[in-house]
Write an enzyme that holds these catalytic residues in place. Structure first.
Site, PDB file in Angstrom:
ATOM      1  N   LYS A  41     -67.155  -2.265  -0.649  1.00 54.97           N
ATOM      2  CA  LYS A  41     -67.034  -3.694  -0.976  1.00 54.97           C
ATOM      3  C   LYS A  41     -65.771  -3.922  -1.793  1.00 54.97           C
ATOM      4  O   LYS A  41     -65.613  -3.360  -2.878  1.00 54.97           O
ATOM      5  CB  LYS A  41     -68.253  -4.186  -1.768  1.00 54.97           C
ATOM      6  CG  LYS A  41     -68.185  -5.694  -2.057  1.00 54.97           C
ATOM      7  CD  LYS A  41     -69.434  -6.194  -2.739  1.00 54.97           C
ATOM      8  CE  LYS A  41     -69.389  -6.121  -4.240  1.00 54.97           C
ATOM      9  NZ  LYS A  41     -68.432  -7.059  -4.880  1.00 54.97           N
ATOM     10  N   ASP A  68     -65.478  -9.320  -0.418  1.00 57.46           N
ATOM     11  CA  ASP A  68     -66.272 -10.206  -1.281  1.00 57.46           C
ATOM     12  C   ASP A  68     -65.324 -11.151  -2.028  1.00 57.46           C
ATOM     13  O   ASP A  68     -65.081 -10.980  -3.220  1.00 57.46           O
ATOM     14  CB  ASP A  68     -67.078  -9.333  -2.258  1.00 57.46           C
ATOM     15  CG  ASP A  68     -68.008 -10.132  -3.152  1.00 57.46           C
ATOM     16  OD1 ASP A  68     -68.247 -11.316  -2.877  1.00 57.46           O
ATOM     17  OD2 ASP A  68     -68.502  -9.539  -4.135  1.00 57.46           O
ATOM     18  N   LYS A  70     -65.612 -14.676  -1.678  1.00 63.20           N
ATOM     19  CA  LYS A  70     -66.350 -15.910  -2.002  1.00 63.20           C
ATOM     20  C   LYS A  70     -65.493 -17.165  -1.819  1.00 63.20           C
ATOM     21  O   LYS A  70     -65.209 -17.900  -2.774  1.00 63.20           O
ATOM     22  CB  LYS A  70     -66.868 -15.846  -3.438  1.00 63.20           C
ATOM     23  CG  LYS A  70     -67.806 -14.682  -3.717  1.00 63.20           C
ATOM     24  CD  LYS A  70     -68.340 -14.728  -5.143  1.00 63.20           C
ATOM     25  CE  LYS A  70     -69.371 -13.672  -5.434  1.00 63.20           C
ATOM     26  NZ  LYS A  70     -68.868 -12.289  -5.495  1.00 63.20           N
ATOM     27  N   ASP A  73     -63.368 -23.929  -0.682  1.00 63.45           N
ATOM     28  CA  ASP A  73     -62.227 -24.839  -0.684  1.00 63.45           C
ATOM     29  C   ASP A  73     -62.513 -25.928   0.344  1.00 63.45           C
ATOM     30  O   ASP A  73     -63.621 -25.981   0.885  1.00 63.45           O
ATOM     31  CB  ASP A  73     -60.945 -24.040  -0.345  1.00 63.45           C
ATOM     32  CG  ASP A  73     -59.691 -24.654  -0.970  1.00 63.45           C
ATOM     33  OD1 ASP A  73     -59.527 -25.891  -0.879  1.00 63.45           O
ATOM     34  OD2 ASP A  73     -58.867 -23.895  -1.520  1.00 63.45           O
ATOM     35  N   THR A 133     -76.001 -14.756  -9.349  1.00 58.68           N
ATOM     36  CA  THR A 133     -77.099 -14.185 -10.139  1.00 58.68           C
ATOM     37  C   THR A 133     -76.846 -14.317 -11.639  1.00 58.68           C
ATOM     38  O   THR A 133     -77.756 -14.169 -12.431  1.00 58.68           O
ATOM     39  CB  THR A 133     -77.306 -12.690  -9.784  1.00 58.68           C
ATOM     40  OG1 THR A 133     -76.035 -12.056  -9.731  1.00 58.68           O
ATOM     41  CG2 THR A 133     -77.994 -12.535  -8.457  1.00 58.68           C
ATOM     42  N   ARG A 225     -71.448  -0.008 -10.701  1.00 57.88           N
ATOM     43  CA  ARG A 225     -71.334   0.910 -11.825  1.00 57.88           C
ATOM     44  C   ARG A 225     -72.264   2.119 -11.811  1.00 57.88           C
ATOM     45  O   ARG A 225     -71.839   3.193 -12.295  1.00 57.88           O
ATOM     46  CB  ARG A 225     -71.438   0.117 -13.136  1.00 57.88           C
ATOM     47  CG  ARG A 225     -70.169  -0.689 -13.386  1.00 57.88           C
ATOM     48  CD  ARG A 225     -70.368  -1.828 -14.352  1.00 57.88           C
ATOM     49  NE  ARG A 225     -71.221  -2.862 -13.774  1.00 57.88           N
ATOM     50  CZ  ARG A 225     -71.539  -3.985 -14.396  1.00 57.88           C
ATOM     51  NH1 ARG A 225     -71.093  -4.207 -15.610  1.00 57.88           N
ATOM     52  NH2 ARG A 225     -72.304  -4.875 -13.784  1.00 57.88           N
TER      53      ARG A 225
HETATM   54  O1  C5P Z   1     -71.702  -2.704 -11.102  1.00 58.64           O
HETATM   55  P1  C5P Z   1     -72.729  -3.524 -10.409  1.00 58.64           P
HETATM   56  O2  C5P Z   1     -73.708  -2.709  -9.567  1.00 58.64           O
HETATM   57  O3  C5P Z   1     -73.424  -4.511 -11.315  1.00 58.64           O
HETATM   58  O4  C5P Z   1     -71.865  -4.385  -9.348  1.00 58.64           O
HETATM   59  C1  C5P Z   1     -72.424  -5.417  -8.592  1.00 58.64           C
HETATM   60  C2  C5P Z   1     -71.395  -5.987  -7.686  1.00 58.64           C
HETATM   61  O5  C5P Z   1     -71.973  -7.065  -6.951  1.00 58.64           O
HETATM   62  C3  C5P Z   1     -70.165  -6.568  -8.387  1.00 58.64           C
HETATM   63  O6  C5P Z   1     -69.044  -6.325  -7.535  1.00 58.64           O
HETATM   64  C4  C5P Z   1     -70.455  -8.047  -8.464  1.00 58.64           C
HETATM   65  O7  C5P Z   1     -69.282  -8.817  -8.404  1.00 58.64           O
HETATM   66  C5  C5P Z   1     -71.259  -8.263  -7.179  1.00 58.64           C
HETATM   67  N1  C5P Z   1     -72.145  -9.414  -7.205  1.00 58.64           N
HETATM   68  C6  C5P Z   1     -73.164  -9.563  -8.130  1.00 58.64           C
HETATM   69  N2  C5P Z   1     -73.959 -10.686  -8.108  1.00 58.64           N
HETATM   70  C7  C5P Z   1     -73.738 -11.628  -7.172  1.00 58.64           C
HETATM   71  C8  C5P Z   1     -72.727 -11.475  -6.235  1.00 58.64           C
HETATM   72  C9  C5P Z   1     -71.921 -10.344  -6.279  1.00 58.64           C
HETATM   73  O8  C5P Z   1     -73.378  -8.716  -8.960  1.00 58.64           O
HETATM   74  N3  C5P Z   1     -74.541 -12.671  -7.125  1.00 58.64           N
END
Ligand code: C5P
Length: 245
Positions: A41, A68, A70, A73, A133, A225
């Protein structure tokens, strides 16, 4: 999801969030995961720094790519953006449902226009961001001005995305059952907020383990992470795959 997954099927449903400031840092992680058939991603941080060439490099190595970025516009601009990323060959990208049905439909027009050549790229999956979220009910109601619960907003956006011809949504794992009930089992759900048992929560609030998210019926899990910040990222993803099969 019924039958048990093979290792490869499990890996195919993991999207590793390459949240890095530049291509070099991302490549270091990709090297650690070499041979694992997961998705990559690429979000706005890395895409703005490393650009289309980085994505093309992932495609050359056979990775499936979720771009990703998003998009949000006016419809004509999103149509152009969708056209560009389809020609780049991404496998999945997203637009904000808050742009409305017209904007989402314009994204699909941009995709179709990019596919019109005889030997063009394959049609990417297009999904909508419903309600981020990170948005609490207080922010939804008092700042953004949308009444009701976050789940109500998510479901309304999901229905609009389906109406516009999109393939699915990004959602929290807690929302998968309601989205699938409302929009159909084949409506794709991509779920971040995944934390393997015993790992750090970081700034995610409504989390599930990979196994729990699969049990909800989600199609893809986004994990950042817990893999990227692990002392041994390879071991971390293998442990996640073990948990999923
Ligand atoms: O590190 P972690 O597992 O929290 O990463 C989650 C990934 O998903 C990040 O790249 C974040 O931008 C993305 N994301 C998210 N919540 C959303 C949409 C995308 O955490 N609603």
């Amino acid at each position: 999801m019924g039958a048990a997954l093979t290792r490869e099927q499990a890996a195919n449903r993991i999207m590793v969030a390459l949240d890095y400031p530049d291509a070099g840092a991302a490549e270091a992680l990709i090297g650690r995961l070499d041979g694992v058939p997961c998705w990559m991603k690429v979000g706005m941080q890395l895409f703005y720094a490393a650009g289309p060439g980085f994505v093309a490099g992932l495609k050359e190595r056979g990775y499936r790519v979720f771009l990703d970025v998003k998009m949000h516009d006016i419809p004509n601009t999103v149509k152009g953006g969708a056209n560009s990323v389809t020609r780049l060959g991404v496998d999945l990208f997203n637009v904000h449902a808050a742009g409305g049905v017209g904007m989402m439909a314009a994204a699909m027009e941009g995709v179709e226009a990019a596919l019109s050549g005889a030997s063009g790229p394959e049609r990417p999956t297009v999904i909508a961001v419903t309600q981020l979220t990170s948005t609490s009910r207080a922010v939804l109601n008092d700042e953004i001005g949308i009444a009701g619960t976050v789940e109500q907003a998510v479901l309304r956006y999901a229905k609009l995305a389906k109406q516009a011809g999109l393939d699915g949504v990004v959602a929290s794992p807690q929302e998968v059952v309601a989205v699938k009930t409302e929009c159909g089992a084949s409506f794709v759900t991509v779920t971040p907020g995944i934390r393997p048992a015993g790992s750090e929560t970081n700034d995610q609030s409504r989390i599930m383990t990979p196994r729990e998210a699969l049990a909800q019926g989600t199609d893809y899990i986004v994990i950042g992470r817990p893999i990227t910040a692990a002392a041994d990222p390879r071991q971390a993803i293998e442990t996640i795959i073990e948990e999923m099969i």
